[in-house]
Design a protein around this motif. Structure first.
Motif, PDB file in Angstrom:
ATOM      1  N   THR A   1       0.711  -1.094   0.216  1.00 46.37           N
ATOM      2  CA  THR A   1      -0.147   0.021   0.139  1.00 46.37           C
ATOM      3  C   THR A   1       0.842   1.305  -0.049  1.00 46.37           C
ATOM      4  O   THR A   1       1.961   1.247   0.847  1.00 46.37           O
ATOM      5  CB  THR A   1      -0.942  -0.045   1.219  1.00 46.37           C
ATOM      6  OG1 THR A   1      -1.678  -1.308   1.269  1.00 46.37           O
ATOM      7  CG2 THR A   1      -1.897   1.236   1.324  1.00 46.37           C
TER       8      THR A   1
ATOM      9  N   ILE B   1     -13.468  -3.083   2.915  1.00 47.23           N
ATOM     10  CA  ILE B   1     -12.875  -1.859   2.253  1.00 47.23           C
ATOM     11  C   ILE B   1     -14.235  -0.946   1.776  1.00 47.23           C
ATOM     12  O   ILE B   1     -14.258   0.249   2.116  1.00 47.23           O
ATOM     13  CB  ILE B   1     -12.059  -1.756   1.281  1.00 47.23           C
ATOM     14  CG1 ILE B   1     -10.627  -2.390   1.935  1.00 47.23           C
ATOM     15  CG2 ILE B   1     -11.457  -0.457   0.553  1.00 47.23           C
ATOM     16  CD1 ILE B   1      -9.750  -2.680   0.884  1.00 47.23           C
ATOM     17  N   GLN B   2     -14.981  -1.754   1.059  1.00 56.69           N
ATOM     18  CA  GLN B   2     -16.084  -0.588   0.437  1.00 56.69           C
ATOM     19  C   GLN B   2     -17.250  -0.439   1.644  1.00 56.69           C
ATOM     20  O   GLN B   2     -17.921   0.835   1.326  1.00 56.69           O
ATOM     21  CB  GLN B   2     -16.995  -1.695  -0.476  1.00 56.69           C
ATOM     22  CG  GLN B   2     -16.526  -1.817  -1.798  1.00 56.69           C
ATOM     23  CD  GLN B   2     -16.969  -2.394  -2.965  1.00 56.69           C
ATOM     24  OE1 GLN B   2     -17.919  -3.447  -2.508  1.00 56.69           O
ATOM     25  NE2 GLN B   2     -16.706  -2.302  -3.911  1.00 56.69           N
TER      26      GLN B   2
ATOM     27  N   LEU C   1     -16.873   3.211   2.672  1.00 55.50           N
ATOM     28  CA  LEU C   1     -17.260   4.433   1.590  1.00 55.50           C
ATOM     29  C   LEU C   1     -18.595   4.551   2.208  1.00 55.50           C
ATOM     30  O   LEU C   1     -19.803   4.428   1.575  1.00 55.50           O
ATOM     31  CB  LEU C   1     -17.442   3.596   0.278  1.00 55.50           C
ATOM     32  CG  LEU C   1     -17.405   4.755  -0.885  1.00 55.50           C
ATOM     33  CD1 LEU C   1     -16.327   5.626  -0.839  1.00 55.50           C
ATOM     34  CD2 LEU C   1     -17.620   3.830  -2.241  1.00 55.50           C
TER      35      LEU C   1
ATOM     36  N   MET D   1     -13.758   8.624   2.572  1.00 55.22           N
ATOM     37  CA  MET D   1     -13.204   7.990   1.363  1.00 55.22           C
ATOM     38  C   MET D   1     -14.409   8.386   0.648  1.00 55.22           C
ATOM     39  O   MET D   1     -15.502   7.957   0.812  1.00 55.22           O
ATOM     40  CB  MET D   1     -13.396   6.391   1.745  1.00 55.22           C
ATOM     41  CG  MET D   1     -12.947   5.479   0.530  1.00 55.22           C
ATOM     42  SD  MET D   1     -13.038   3.731   1.040  1.00 55.22           S
ATOM     43  CE  MET D   1     -11.760   3.550   1.982  1.00 55.22           C
TER      44      MET D   1
ATOM     45  N   SER E   1     -13.918   7.647  -2.961  1.00 57.65           N
ATOM     46  CA  SER E   1     -13.715   6.431  -4.284  1.00 57.65           C
ATOM     47  C   SER E   1     -12.901   5.435  -4.029  1.00 57.65           C
ATOM     48  O   SER E   1     -11.911   5.547  -3.184  1.00 57.65           O
ATOM     49  CB  SER E   1     -13.148   7.281  -5.434  1.00 57.65           C
ATOM     50  OG  SER E   1     -12.816   6.420  -6.585  1.00 57.65           O
ATOM     51  N   PHE E   2     -13.393   4.246  -4.183  1.00 57.54           N
ATOM     52  CA  PHE E   2     -12.705   3.035  -4.110  1.00 57.54           C
ATOM     53  C   PHE E   2     -12.780   2.175  -5.623  1.00 57.54           C
ATOM     54  O   PHE E   2     -13.845   1.950  -5.994  1.00 57.54           O
ATOM     55  CB  PHE E   2     -13.245   2.116  -3.147  1.00 57.54           C
ATOM     56  CG  PHE E   2     -12.542   0.506  -3.089  1.00 57.54           C
ATOM     57  CD1 PHE E   2     -11.380   0.547  -2.587  1.00 57.54           C
ATOM     58  CD2 PHE E   2     -13.587  -0.572  -2.896  1.00 57.54           C
ATOM     59  CE1 PHE E   2     -10.690  -0.866  -2.882  1.00 57.54           C
ATOM     60  CE2 PHE E   2     -12.917  -1.597  -3.040  1.00 57.54           C
ATOM     61  CZ  PHE E   2     -11.494  -1.800  -2.921  1.00 57.54           C
ATOM     62  N   LYS E   3     -11.652   1.882  -6.020  1.00 56.65           N
ATOM     63  CA  LYS E   3     -11.520   1.204  -7.449  1.00 56.65           C
ATOM     64  C   LYS E   3     -10.912  -0.117  -7.455  1.00 56.65           C
ATOM     65  O   LYS E   3      -9.610  -0.145  -7.583  1.00 56.65           O
ATOM     66  CB  LYS E   3     -10.970   2.377  -8.763  1.00 56.65           C
ATOM     67  CG  LYS E   3     -11.812   3.438  -8.641  1.00 56.65           C
ATOM     68  CD  LYS E   3     -11.400   4.481  -9.761  1.00 56.65           C
ATOM     69  CE  LYS E   3     -12.021   5.775  -9.626  1.00 56.65           C
ATOM     70  NZ  LYS E   3     -11.192   6.876 -10.235  1.00 56.65           N
TER      71      LYS E   3
ATOM     72  N   TYR F   1      -5.736  -2.027  -6.465  1.00 54.73           N
ATOM     73  CA  TYR F   1      -6.745  -1.031  -6.281  1.00 54.73           C
ATOM     74  C   TYR F   1      -6.331   0.505  -5.954  1.00 54.73           C
ATOM     75  O   TYR F   1      -5.126   0.516  -5.909  1.00 54.73           O
ATOM     76  CB  TYR F   1      -7.605  -1.355  -4.732  1.00 54.73           C
ATOM     77  CG  TYR F   1      -6.928  -1.153  -3.615  1.00 54.73           C
ATOM     78  CD1 TYR F   1      -6.675  -0.113  -3.151  1.00 54.73           C
ATOM     79  CD2 TYR F   1      -5.883  -2.349  -3.103  1.00 54.73           C
ATOM     80  CE1 TYR F   1      -5.918   0.123  -2.021  1.00 54.73           C
ATOM     81  CE2 TYR F   1      -5.147  -1.984  -1.979  1.00 54.73           C
ATOM     82  CZ  TYR F   1      -5.070  -0.832  -1.515  1.00 54.73           C
ATOM     83  OH  TYR F   1      -4.260  -0.719  -0.355  1.00 54.73           O
ATOM     84  N   THR F   2      -7.396   1.485  -6.161  1.00 55.26           N
ATOM     85  CA  THR F   2      -6.951   2.681  -5.861  1.00 55.26           C
ATOM     86  C   THR F   2      -8.088   3.441  -4.940  1.00 55.26           C
ATOM     87  O   THR F   2      -9.141   2.837  -5.265  1.00 55.26           O
ATOM     88  CB  THR F   2      -6.769   3.841  -6.991  1.00 55.26           C
ATOM     89  OG1 THR F   2      -8.062   3.693  -8.021  1.00 55.26           O
ATOM     90  CG2 THR F   2      -5.687   3.270  -7.852  1.00 55.26           C
ATOM     91  N   ILE F   3      -7.680   4.262  -4.057  1.00 52.44           N
ATOM     92  CA  ILE F   3      -8.811   4.760  -3.193  1.00 52.44           C
ATOM     93  C   ILE F   3      -8.334   6.342  -3.072  1.00 52.44           C
ATOM     94  O   ILE F   3      -7.241   6.831  -3.043  1.00 52.44           O
ATOM     95  CB  ILE F   3      -8.640   4.263  -1.553  1.00 52.44           C
ATOM     96  CG1 ILE F   3      -9.025   2.820  -1.826  1.00 52.44           C
ATOM     97  CG2 ILE F   3      -9.536   4.959  -0.735  1.00 52.44           C
ATOM     98  CD1 ILE F   3      -8.861   2.107  -0.575  1.00 52.44           C
TER      99      ILE F   3
ATOM    100  N   TYR G   1      -9.409   9.923  -0.725  1.00 51.69           N
ATOM    101  CA  TYR G   1      -9.851  10.271   0.387  1.00 51.69           C
ATOM    102  C   TYR G   1      -9.827  11.873   0.144  1.00 51.69           C
ATOM    103  O   TYR G   1      -9.057  12.367  -0.365  1.00 51.69           O
ATOM    104  CB  TYR G   1      -9.215  10.000   1.525  1.00 51.69           C
ATOM    105  CG  TYR G   1      -8.784   8.523   1.652  1.00 51.69           C
ATOM    106  CD1 TYR G   1      -9.856   7.891   2.660  1.00 51.69           C
ATOM    107  CD2 TYR G   1      -7.703   7.946   1.210  1.00 51.69           C
ATOM    108  CE1 TYR G   1      -9.558   6.553   2.990  1.00 51.69           C
ATOM    109  CE2 TYR G   1      -7.592   6.609   1.654  1.00 51.69           C
ATOM    110  CZ  TYR G   1      -8.484   5.852   2.388  1.00 51.69           C
ATOM    111  OH  TYR G   1      -8.304   4.402   2.791  1.00 51.69           O
TER     112      TYR G   1
END
Length: 122
Positions: free
Chosen positions: A15, A70-71, A74, A94, A96-98, A113-115, A117
């Motif tokens: 990470t 993780i979602q 959000l 948060m 965006s979580f992709k 993944y990308t997040i 904040y």
């Protein structure tokens, strides 16, 4: 290891956190006939913090469980991020979580993944 609310939710893989700058909201007022300008300070802008990494699990269903955890963050609420060097960012939302595609690596599964904040009170 990056912690979210003191939980090692990202511990299965690598990470990276990248914190953006802190800026002041301001207005510059030029008054005709005078020298210089008036600077009105209107508080701090939000700070963007980007996180990228990968999650690794023994099965694809275990990987999906990590993604679901993780979602669940959000949620529009403020959370605390802590990086590898014990640097802490409070009041992070948060936005965006992709998660990427599931990829088989040997007997295990991986997902990049990308997040994004927003630190609402930097």
């Amino acid at each position: 290891m990056v912690l979210l609310d003191n939980v090692a939710i990202f511990a299965s893989g690598t990470t990276v956190l990248q914190a953006g700058p802190i800026k002041l909201r301001h207005t510059i007022r030029n008054t005709p006939g005078s020298y210089g300008a008036r600077l009105d300070i209107e508080g701090k802008e939000v700070r963007q913090i980007d996180q990228s990494g990968c999650l690794i699990a023994d099965t694809s269903s275990d990987l999906q469980t990590l993604i679901d955890a993780i979602q669940s963050k959000l949620d529009g609420l403020s959370h605390t991020l802590t990086d590898d060097h014990d640097k802490t960012w409070t009041d992070c939302v948060m936005i965006s979580f992709k998660p990427g595609a599931f990829v088989r690596i040997g007997k295990r599964w991986k997902c990049d993944y990308t997040i994004e904040y927003l630190q609402v009170k930097p």
